[in-house]
Design an enzyme around this catalytic site. Structure first.
Site, mmCIF file in Angstrom:
data_model
loop_
_atom_site.group_PDB
_atom_site.id
_atom_site.type_symbol
_atom_site.label_atom_id
_atom_site.label_comp_id
_atom_site.label_asym_id
_atom_site.label_seq_id
_atom_site.Cartn_x
_atom_site.Cartn_y
_atom_site.Cartn_z
ATOM 1 N N VAL A 73 67.612 60.334 -21.012
ATOM 2 C CA VAL A 73 68.195 59.076 -21.477
ATOM 3 C C VAL A 73 67.135 58.000 -21.699
ATOM 4 O O VAL A 73 67.078 57.362 -22.755
ATOM 5 C CB VAL A 73 69.261 58.572 -20.472
ATOM 6 C CG1 VAL A 73 69.724 57.180 -20.858
ATOM 7 C CG2 VAL A 73 70.441 59.517 -20.445
ATOM 8 N N THR A 117 62.360 71.614 -23.232
ATOM 9 C CA THR A 117 63.511 72.336 -23.781
ATOM 10 C C THR A 117 63.621 71.998 -25.262
ATOM 11 O O THR A 117 63.990 70.887 -25.633
ATOM 12 C CB THR A 117 64.806 71.928 -23.044
ATOM 13 O OG1 THR A 117 64.627 72.126 -21.633
ATOM 14 C CG2 THR A 117 65.985 72.743 -23.534
ATOM 15 N N SER A 159 61.524 48.981 -16.220
ATOM 16 C CA SER A 159 62.775 48.588 -15.585
ATOM 17 C C SER A 159 63.767 48.069 -16.609
ATOM 18 O O SER A 159 63.397 47.419 -17.577
ATOM 19 C CB SER A 159 62.535 47.504 -14.534
ATOM 20 O OG SER A 159 63.764 47.123 -13.941
ATOM 21 N N GLY A 160 65.021 48.346 -16.351
ATOM 22 C CA GLY A 160 66.087 47.876 -17.225
ATOM 23 C C GLY A 160 67.126 48.938 -17.480
ATOM 24 O O GLY A 160 68.147 48.673 -18.121
ATOM 25 N N GLY A 161 66.851 50.154 -16.969
ATOM 26 C CA GLY A 161 67.816 51.229 -17.134
ATOM 27 C C GLY A 161 67.959 51.634 -18.587
ATOM 28 O O GLY A 161 67.124 51.339 -19.450
ATOM 29 N N LYS A 197 56.071 47.717 -9.639
ATOM 30 C CA LYS A 197 57.390 48.289 -9.939
ATOM 31 C C LYS A 197 58.084 48.739 -8.659
ATOM 32 O O LYS A 197 59.306 48.585 -8.505
ATOM 33 C CB LYS A 197 57.247 49.470 -10.912
ATOM 34 C CG LYS A 197 58.554 50.229 -11.203
ATOM 35 C CD LYS A 197 59.635 49.313 -11.756
ATOM 36 C CE LYS A 197 60.757 50.062 -12.455
ATOM 37 N NZ LYS A 197 61.422 51.109 -11.705
ATOM 38 N N HIS A 202 59.409 45.716 -7.024
ATOM 39 C CA HIS A 202 60.582 45.338 -7.828
ATOM 40 C C HIS A 202 61.800 46.141 -7.385
ATOM 41 O O HIS A 202 62.887 45.600 -7.182
ATOM 42 C CB HIS A 202 60.274 45.582 -9.310
ATOM 43 C CG HIS A 202 61.466 45.638 -10.214
ATOM 44 N ND1 HIS A 202 62.326 46.730 -10.252
ATOM 45 C CD2 HIS A 202 61.941 44.759 -11.118
ATOM 46 C CE1 HIS A 202 63.279 46.498 -11.130
ATOM 47 N NE2 HIS A 202 63.074 45.318 -11.672
ATOM 48 N N ASN A 203 61.628 47.448 -7.230
ATOM 49 C CA ASN A 203 62.750 48.297 -6.831
ATOM 50 C C ASN A 203 63.212 47.989 -5.416
ATOM 51 O O ASN A 203 64.413 48.021 -5.123
ATOM 52 C CB ASN A 203 62.364 49.773 -6.948
ATOM 53 C CG ASN A 203 62.355 50.260 -8.387
ATOM 54 O OD1 ASN A 203 62.197 49.475 -9.311
ATOM 55 N ND2 ASN A 203 62.531 51.551 -8.585
ATOM 56 N N GLU A 257 65.237 45.006 -5.630
ATOM 57 C CA GLU A 257 66.521 45.432 -6.215
ATOM 58 C C GLU A 257 67.453 45.975 -5.127
ATOM 59 O O GLU A 257 68.640 45.643 -5.089
ATOM 60 C CB GLU A 257 66.246 46.501 -7.266
ATOM 61 C CG GLU A 257 67.461 47.055 -7.976
ATOM 62 C CD GLU A 257 67.068 48.178 -8.935
ATOM 63 O OE1 GLU A 257 67.641 49.278 -8.830
ATOM 64 O OE2 GLU A 257 66.164 47.968 -9.768
ATOM 65 N N LYS A 259 66.803 56.947 -4.676
ATOM 66 C CA LYS A 259 65.775 57.840 -5.217
ATOM 67 C C LYS A 259 64.438 57.723 -4.489
ATOM 68 O O LYS A 259 63.489 58.410 -4.841
ATOM 69 C CB LYS A 259 65.583 57.560 -6.713
ATOM 70 C CG LYS A 259 66.774 58.015 -7.555
ATOM 71 C CD LYS A 259 66.464 57.917 -9.037
ATOM 72 C CE LYS A 259 67.602 58.501 -9.868
ATOM 73 N NZ LYS A 259 67.310 58.418 -11.319
ATOM 74 N N HIS A 282 45.519 46.404 27.273
ATOM 75 C CA HIS A 282 45.255 46.182 25.850
ATOM 76 C C HIS A 282 44.668 44.803 25.548
ATOM 77 O O HIS A 282 44.389 44.504 24.399
ATOM 78 C CB HIS A 282 46.545 46.382 25.042
ATOM 79 C CG HIS A 282 46.992 47.809 24.997
ATOM 80 N ND1 HIS A 282 46.261 48.797 24.376
ATOM 81 C CD2 HIS A 282 48.097 48.417 25.500
ATOM 82 C CE1 HIS A 282 46.902 49.950 24.487
ATOM 83 N NE2 HIS A 282 48.008 49.748 25.178
#
Length: 483
Positions: free
Chosen positions: A13, A35, A129-131, A184, A187-188, A191, A261, A452
């Site tokens: 797509v 393909t 980005s923007g789908g 990016k 950005h995600n 989002e 994802k 420590h």
């Protein structure tokens, strides 16, 4: 035969739509897909009669391209990208450019840039980005990699990207190596945060105020005309109004398990590695993980108890409080994301243009909003701004919004409604403005059980001390290291 301006590999797509976008801006594009039937279907379908050349091998693809050749990959991130690079390198010549437009992890892009350059070629890893719609009509593009490649791909990228009101392109060079894909990734992550905050506002209205989808639609429609004006508020407005075949809201019929994802997870991991408190985005990622435990949650709902959500008061006033909580939390999300970019820029020697990044996100991308113009203005006022919250405009917003924000988080806690992103944003805000945190006790604990060491308020910074808390530990202290 006229050579093509650019080649594109991967006709899913996003790839198809980018090709259509490029062709509509006057570029001739050659396409290839592993393909073969996808190439044929595309050339005989959407691409018919257009300046789009179908090819059926990588050799044929490369042979159709104008020099220096530009080959853009829109394929699945990971090993497939490495394999494609290996297949392309023998077919290309010095100065040719390989472009990865997928959601690759920035360390992979850094490694690939170095490797491809070692072969005499140039490499770009660009966030897109923007789908689906953005790819076709104008995405936000965030390119990084080989600086010498930018001037050669700039005419294509800035022609196809989204433009803001004054015509400025939502695409500019981000930086060397993996900088483009890092930006990016952030950005995600933002989002993820924006979406979670909107979902929390939705749940407060649905479960606490007992509002219908149509009533919530009206609220989001109103919000989209004010400071919250953005793509995600806009689509939420439309989703809430959408009816199924039986006339009932389709949103009420969708299973409450969220997918992801991995880019939000990468953002959280990068923040941990940089030592930057990216709490809101982390909560947004974990909220998706919790949502995926549907069966377990259903079982727990029959066992674990909590208060019954019951609203008493002025509904309109509380809706305004939710709006304030949403806006203030959104500012925190961006403040954290920008702090991460600033830290990474130091780590990787990137010269990031923070105002320019906000401009790139103003149009085309999923997080596009009016609000981003204010971020651009903040960095125009002070390019060295350490945190967005310190900018006069954003300080003013937080001053105005925080009373309602606190009421929302308190009401959510009292009524058993989870608002992890809003609450973590408020905790970050309060922690960031707190001159004295309880880490003095934490350091004492660390020194007690592990020697420590600690610094003292009455001594110079950088001087470390150890106390023999039990009288048996001696004066030997542990070696210091910072994670």
């Amino acid at each position: 035969m006229k050579k093509s301006d650019i080649g594109l590999i991967g006709l899913a797509v996003m790839g198809e739509n980018l090709v259509m976008n490029m062709e509509s801006k006057g570029f001739t594009v050659s396409v290839y897909n592993r393909t073969s039937s996808k190439v044929t279907n595309f050339i005989e379908g959407r691409a018919k009669g257009k300046n789009i050349v179908g090819t059926y091998s990588l050799e044929e693809l490369v042979s159709t391209l104008e020099k220096p050749r530009k080959v853009m990959m829109m394929i699945k991130a990971g090993q497939a990208v490495d394999d494609m690079i290996e297949n392309l390198i023998p077919l290309l010549e010095e100065g040719d450019i390989i472009i990865d437009g997928g959601n690759s992890h920035f360390p992979d892009t850094a490694r690939r840039t170095e490797y491809v350059e070692s072969k005499g070629l140039l490499y770009i890893g660009t966030g897109v980005s923007g789908g689906e719609e953005g790819a076709l009509k104008g995405p936000s593009l965030m390119p990084g990699g080989s600086p010498a490649a930018w001037k050669k791909v700039r005419p294509v990228f800035q022609a196809i990207c989204a433009k803001v009101e004054d015509g400025s392109p939502c695409c500019e060079w981000v930086g060397e190596s993996g900088a483009g894909h890092f930006v990016k990734m952030v950005h995600n992550g933002i989002e993820y945060g924006d979406m979670q905050l909107i979902c929390e506002a939705y749940q407060l209205m649905r479960d606490y105020l007992k509002m219908s989808a149509d009533e919530m639609h009206e609220v989001f429609a109103r919000w989209n005309e004010g400071e919250l004006d953005s793509y995600l508020i806009e689509i939420t407005r439309d989703i809430l109004a959408y009816k199924d075949e039986d006339g009932k809201p389709i949103v009420d019929k969708i299973l409450d398990t969220a997918g992801q994802k991995g880019t939000g997870k990468w953002t959280g991991i990068a923040a941990l590695e940089e030592g930057v408190p990216l709490t809101l985005i982390g909560e947004a990622v974990f909220s998706r993980c919790l949502s995926a435990m549907k069966d377990e949650r259903v079982t727990a709902s029959g066992i674990l108890t909590g208060p019954e959500a019951k609203f008493e008061g002025d509904r309109a006033e509380f809706i305004e409080n939710i709006e304030n909580a949403l806006f203030a939390s959104k500012i925190v999300s961006y403040a954290q994301g920008y702090a991460l970019m600033r830290s990474a820029a130091k780590t990787y020697n990137w010269n990031l243009n923070y105002g320019g990044i906000a401009l790139m996100w103003r149009g085309g991308c999923i997080i596009r909003s009016v609000f981003l113009g204010k971020i651009k203005e903040a960095f125009d006022r002070n390019p060295a701004l350490s945190n967005l919250l310190l900018d006069p405009y954003f300080k003013g917003v937080m001053d105005k919004a925080q009373a309602g924000w606190r009421k929302v988080c308190a009401a959510a806690a009292e009524n058993g409604i989870p608002v992890p992103a809003m609450a973590s944003a408020l905790s970050y805000y309060d922690g960031y403005r707190c001159a004295s945190l309880p880490a003095n006790l934490l350091q004492a604990q660390r020194d007690y059980f592990g020697a420590h060491t600690y610094e003292r308020l009455d001594r110079a910074r950088g001087e470390f001390f150890h106390t023999n808390w039990t009288g048996e530990g001696g004066n030997t202290s542990a070696t210091r290291y910072d994670v």
